[in-house]
Design an enzyme around this catalytic site. Structure first.
Site, PDB file in Angstrom:
ATOM      1  N   GLU A 160      -3.816   7.213  -4.870  1.00  0.00           N
ATOM      2  CA  GLU A 160      -4.180   6.611  -6.162  1.00  0.00           C
ATOM      3  C   GLU A 160      -5.482   7.174  -6.699  1.00  0.00           C
ATOM      4  O   GLU A 160      -6.409   7.371  -5.928  1.00  0.00           O
ATOM      5  CB  GLU A 160      -4.308   5.093  -6.000  1.00  0.00           C
ATOM      6  N   ARG A 174       0.850  -1.189   0.000  1.00  0.00           N
ATOM      7  CA  ARG A 174       0.000   0.000   0.000  1.00  0.00           C
ATOM      8  C   ARG A 174       0.888   1.242   0.000  1.00  0.00           C
ATOM      9  O   ARG A 174       1.864   1.315   0.751  1.00  0.00           O
ATOM     10  CB  ARG A 174      -0.897   0.041   1.243  1.00  0.00           C
ATOM     11  N   HIS A 187      -1.001  -0.180  -9.888  1.00  0.00           N
ATOM     12  CA  HIS A 187      -1.644  -1.106  -8.928  1.00  0.00           C
ATOM     13  C   HIS A 187      -2.145  -2.372  -9.641  1.00  0.00           C
ATOM     14  O   HIS A 187      -3.354  -2.624  -9.698  1.00  0.00           O
ATOM     15  CB  HIS A 187      -2.801  -0.407  -8.190  1.00  0.00           C
TER      16      HIS A 187
HETATM   17  C1  8YV Z   1      -6.567  -5.801  -5.369  1.00  0.00           C
HETATM   18  C2  8YV Z   1      -5.061  -5.372  -3.372  1.00  0.00           C
HETATM   19  O1  8YV Z   1      -6.441  -5.699  -6.728  1.00  0.00           O
HETATM   20  O2  8YV Z   1      -6.397  -7.132  -2.552  1.00  0.00           O
HETATM   21  C3  8YV Z   1      -5.715  -6.161  -2.316  1.00  0.00           C
HETATM   22  O3  8YV Z   1      -5.513  -5.801  -1.144  1.00  0.00           O
HETATM   23  O4  8YV Z   1      -4.326  -4.505  -3.114  1.00  0.00           O
HETATM   24  C4  8YV Z   1      -5.214  -5.546  -4.808  1.00  0.00           C
HETATM   25  O5  8YV Z   1      -4.200  -6.312  -5.299  1.00  0.00           O
HETATM   26  C5  8YV Z   1      -7.596  -4.831  -4.899  1.00  0.00           C
HETATM   27  O6  8YV Z   1      -7.550  -4.611  -3.536  1.00  0.00           O
HETATM   28  C6  8YV Z   1      -8.980  -5.260  -5.261  1.00  0.00           C
HETATM   29  O7  8YV Z   1      -9.923  -4.601  -4.460  1.00  0.00           O
END
Ligand code: 8YV
Length: 328
Positions: free
Chosen positions: A272, A243, A290
């Site tokens: 983002e 993150r 991402h």
């Molecule tokens: C996802 C992510 O694409 O799952 C997670 O925590 O960071 C990502 O890789 C995204 O969150 C989908 O909501």
């Protein structure tokens, strides 16, 4: 009398097979054109739905939850990280929260390795040269990067994703070091030949590559603060597929600008989809939008998990991927 199906509100477009299955099982409200939900649409969703299926792009905070209708009993997040959801507020209102752990670990680890290679080995510069038709031929000192074999990798957060990265990095000949809230089981340390650092500061000062795999929580916000980033060696690289909020992005951009660290591979950002302009201009970075977990197989697995969580919950059982505040 037919049993009333739960109203399930899905905030973003999901793979077709998942949407089809959801339609069969639930009274599903889909977002066909995949627009980001407005606040008003989210309010409408929490007022009317029995189940909300949000993603990382939806902010499910206490103000929104305070407008939830009586029926909203489950938030089945399509994603692993739940930093988009105020889990405490949800639980206090009797709303269960679930996520989709496990199924994105291998894909995310693959992309982490891609970034770990791309920055020191100058892959995106090489691609650019070829695309621009600028290649004048081989020379012994052309496009020299840095070796990762034998280098020390410091992993922040040795959970499922961190361990999947460690396994790969070990196969690439890297030495595995890690910092975690809790030391992991000794059989995992042995398998990975991993060295535990209780002090993050001390680990940062000694690593060649740092890779972030902890969740974003109030406790990890700017974990890599300006002060900590300054502890990194000038020849160190940093990779973030977790993150953006875990790194002070402005401080990182300044450090890169000044040449005080060697480079960064970033798939996630603090605001983002906005990215610090300094990062966009830097030639020491590889930036991705991402996409570390973005495989069709992974998205289908995530969707399956969401469906299982909803089904189990609706059948009156504890869903397998329940998130409790104490886990964060
Ligand atoms: C996802 C992510 O694409 O799952 C997670 O925590 O960071 C990502 O890789 C995204 O969150 C989908 O909501």
């Amino acid at each position: 009398m037919p049993i009333k199906k739960p109203i399930v509100f899905v905030t973003r477009k999901l793979p077709d097979t998942i949407e089809t299955r959801m339609r069969e099982l639930f009274e599903t409200r889909l977002n066909e054109d995949d627009r980001n939900m407005t606040q008003a649409e989210l309010v409408e969703a929490v007022k009317t739905a029995d189940v909300l299926v949000p993603t990382v792009t939806d902010r499910i905070d206490s103000a929104l939850l305070s407008q939830a209708g009586e029926n909203l009993k489950l938030i089945a997040n399509f994603g692993n990280g739940v930093d988009n959801i105020d889990v405490d507020s949800a639980n206090n209102r009797g709303i269960t929260v679930t996520n989709t752990p496990g199924v994105l670990a291998e894909d995310t680890a693959d992309m982490t390795m891609a970034l770990m290679l791309a920055v020191p080995r100058r892959i995106s510069e090489g691609i650019q040269v070829m695309k621009n038709g600028e290649w004048a031929g081989w020379s012994p000192t052309y496009m020299l990067g840095h070796r990762i074999f034998g280098k020390r990798l410091g992993i922040i957060g040795l959970g499922r994703i961190g361990q999947a990265v460690a396994r790969r990095a070990k196969a690439f000949g890297m030495q595995i070091h890690y910092h975690n809230r809790r030391r992991v089981a000794s059989h995992i340390e042995e398998e990975l030949e991993a060295t535990y650092w209780e002090s993050l500061d001390q680990m940062l000062a000694r690593m060649d590559v740092i890779s972030i795999h902890c969740p974003h929580t109030p406790g990890t916000f700017h974990l890599l603060s300006a002060r900590r980033l300054k502890l990194l060696r000038r020849d160190a690289y940093i990779v973030n597929t977790a993150r953006g909020e875990v790194i002070d992005e402005n401080a990182l951009a300044r450090l890169l600008d000044a040449g005080d660290i060697a480079g960064a591979g970033l798939d996630v950002f603090e605001q983002e989809p906005a990215v610090n302009p300094k990062l966009l201009k830097s030639n020491r970075v590889v930036l991705l939008p991402h996409m570390s977990s973005a495989t069709i197989e992974g998205r289908i697995d995530m969707g399956e998990k969401v469906i299982i969580n909803i089904k189990t919950f609706m059948d009156g059982h504890r869903p397998p991927d329940r998130v409790l505040p104490s886990m964060l």
